[in-house]
Design a protein around this motif. Structure first.
Motif, mmCIF file in Angstrom:
data_model
loop_
_atom_site.group_PDB
_atom_site.id
_atom_site.type_symbol
_atom_site.label_atom_id
_atom_site.label_comp_id
_atom_site.label_asym_id
_atom_site.label_seq_id
_atom_site.Cartn_x
_atom_site.Cartn_y
_atom_site.Cartn_z
ATOM 1 N N MET A 1 1.010 -1.279 0.035
ATOM 2 C CA MET A 1 -0.007 -0.107 0.010
ATOM 3 C C MET A 1 0.853 1.268 -0.024
ATOM 4 S SD MET A 1 -2.714 1.225 2.609
ATOM 5 C CE MET A 1 -3.848 -0.304 2.942
ATOM 6 N N LYS A 2 0.619 2.208 -0.820
ATOM 7 C CA LYS A 2 1.197 3.524 -0.760
ATOM 8 C C LYS A 2 0.431 4.724 -0.728
ATOM 9 C CE LYS A 2 1.985 5.037 -5.415
ATOM 10 N NZ LYS A 2 2.931 5.089 -6.655
ATOM 11 N N TRP A 3 1.008 5.669 -0.343
ATOM 12 C CA TRP A 3 0.010 7.165 -0.300
ATOM 13 C C TRP A 3 0.595 8.122 -0.885
ATOM 14 C CZ3 TRP A 3 2.295 11.442 1.622
ATOM 15 C CH2 TRP A 3 3.495 11.213 2.328
ATOM 16 N N SER A 4 -0.441 9.059 -1.498
ATOM 17 C CA SER A 4 0.026 10.114 -2.336
ATOM 18 C C SER A 4 -0.383 11.345 -1.793
ATOM 19 C CB SER A 4 -0.099 10.046 -3.827
ATOM 20 O OG SER A 4 0.563 8.966 -4.344
ATOM 21 N N GLN A 5 0.179 12.645 -1.603
ATOM 22 C CA GLN A 5 -0.289 14.002 -1.317
ATOM 23 C C GLN A 5 -0.582 14.908 -2.470
ATOM 24 O OE1 GLN A 5 2.342 17.075 0.196
ATOM 25 N NE2 GLN A 5 1.236 16.609 2.204
ATOM 26 N N VAL A 6 -1.775 15.123 -2.532
ATOM 27 C CA VAL A 6 -2.252 16.077 -3.623
ATOM 28 C C VAL A 6 -2.825 17.561 -3.170
ATOM 29 C CG1 VAL A 6 -3.607 16.108 -5.699
ATOM 30 C CG2 VAL A 6 -2.723 14.036 -4.908
ATOM 31 N N PRO A 7 -2.054 18.476 -3.022
ATOM 32 C CA PRO A 7 -2.729 19.616 -2.584
ATOM 33 C C PRO A 7 -3.543 20.264 -3.549
ATOM 34 C CG PRO A 7 -0.147 19.863 -2.534
ATOM 35 C CD PRO A 7 -0.594 18.482 -3.269
ATOM 36 N N LEU A 8 -4.785 20.690 -3.126
ATOM 37 C CA LEU A 8 -5.747 21.474 -3.957
ATOM 38 C C LEU A 8 -6.013 22.624 -3.649
ATOM 39 C CD1 LEU A 8 -7.885 18.223 -4.265
ATOM 40 C CD2 LEU A 8 -6.255 18.834 -5.885
ATOM 41 N N LYS A 143 -0.425 -0.757 10.183
ATOM 42 C CA LYS A 143 0.488 -1.595 9.514
ATOM 43 C C LYS A 143 1.323 -0.988 8.765
ATOM 44 C CE LYS A 143 -2.523 -5.661 9.402
ATOM 45 N NZ LYS A 143 -3.176 -6.779 8.515
ATOM 46 N N GLU A 144 1.097 0.236 8.243
ATOM 47 C CA GLU A 144 1.536 0.824 7.275
ATOM 48 C C GLU A 144 2.173 2.218 7.825
ATOM 49 O OE1 GLU A 144 -1.744 0.090 6.604
ATOM 50 O OE2 GLU A 144 -1.578 -1.413 5.490
ATOM 51 N N GLY A 145 1.997 2.427 9.199
ATOM 52 C CA GLY A 145 2.677 3.495 10.009
ATOM 53 C C GLY A 145 2.406 4.866 9.668
ATOM 54 N N PHE A 146 1.154 5.222 9.252
ATOM 55 C CA PHE A 146 1.007 6.525 9.221
ATOM 56 C C PHE A 146 -0.586 6.805 9.469
ATOM 57 C CE2 PHE A 146 -0.185 4.630 4.818
ATOM 58 C CZ PHE A 146 -1.518 5.006 4.593
ATOM 59 N N VAL A 147 -0.647 8.191 9.570
ATOM 60 C CA VAL A 147 -2.185 8.637 10.388
ATOM 61 C C VAL A 147 -2.506 9.756 9.380
ATOM 62 C CG1 VAL A 147 -1.160 9.902 12.316
ATOM 63 C CG2 VAL A 147 -3.519 9.370 12.254
ATOM 64 N N VAL A 148 -3.636 9.910 8.800
ATOM 65 C CA VAL A 148 -4.224 11.065 8.268
ATOM 66 C C VAL A 148 -4.969 11.826 9.240
ATOM 67 C CG1 VAL A 148 -5.813 11.834 6.413
ATOM 68 C CG2 VAL A 148 -4.701 9.664 6.265
#
Length: 211
Positions: A1-8, A143-148
């Motif tokens: 699993m991966k994450w991406s940041q998209v500023p809008l 499991k992925e080690g991040f929090v939104v």
């Protein structure tokens, strides 16, 4: 699993895309520029399955209807802000001259408590982190080690509390009791600005050290 940041948008609100290898993805806080976000997803052959909102301020919900209608996917929001999507005074759009009053259709699913959550193949925990707004939540992927974290916690700062329902003491309590209990290496995917870590904010955030 991966994450991406998209500023809008004008406020450069961070929309986050969490994706699986098969192309399924979750969208967090599509705040503006729906066409730009849809094009971004299309170029990457991603298949959104849901929109999750950390809270319902206008700069986090501006593209909700456009993206929801395009992909025919549900929207999740905490019950404390169930009425905010369609109310410009509550979602804050009424108070900013550069922003037209914003009215978004109701959420499809209402989050009512802290709980482990499963959407398709995505598993995460929903933490209630009010203070920036009454229904602010943070989505923790252990499991992925991040929090939104939405607008609760930023690099070297915290969320503003001068909009309707804001409460600084409640926000600080949320951060200390929910977010700072996460492992120090946990990445904090904030609603604005750069990514940080729990450990970095424990050591260097001036708003937290005197609490």
């Amino acid at each position: 699993m991966k994450w991406s940041q998209v500023p809008l948008g004008v406020f450069q609100t961070n929309c986050y895309i969490i994706e699986k290898e098969n192309g399924d993805c979750l969208i967090f806080d599509p705040g503006s520029e729906g066409k730009k976000l849809i094009n971004w997803l299309t170029k990457r052959n991603l298949k959104p399955t849901a929109i999750l909102l950390t809270h319902a301020h206008f700069d986090h919900i501006g593209a909700v209807d456009e993206v929801r209608d395009f992909y025919q996917i549900p929207v999740y929001l905490h019950e404390e802000e169930e009425e905010w999507l369609g109310n410009p005074q509550l979602n804050g759009s009424k108070f900013f001259k550069m922003q037209e009053p914003l009215r978004v259709k109701p959420a499809d699913y209402i989050l009512k408590r802290e709980e482990a959550f499963k959407l398709g193949d995505f598993e995460f925990f929903v933490y209630e982190t009010p203070g920036h707004s009454p229904g602010s939540v943070s989505f923790y992927f252990e499991k992925e080690g991040f929090v939104v974290s939405g607008d609760a916690l930023f690099k070297s700062s915290i969320g503003r509390t001068d909009l309707p329902g804001g409460n600084q003491s409640q926000l600080l309590k949320s951060i200390h009791e929910k977010l700072l209990f996460l492992p120090e290496e946990t990445l904090v995917l904030s609603g604005h600005g750069p990514v940080t870590t729990i450990g970095e904010e424990m050591d260097h955030n001036p708003y937290l050290n005197g609490f």
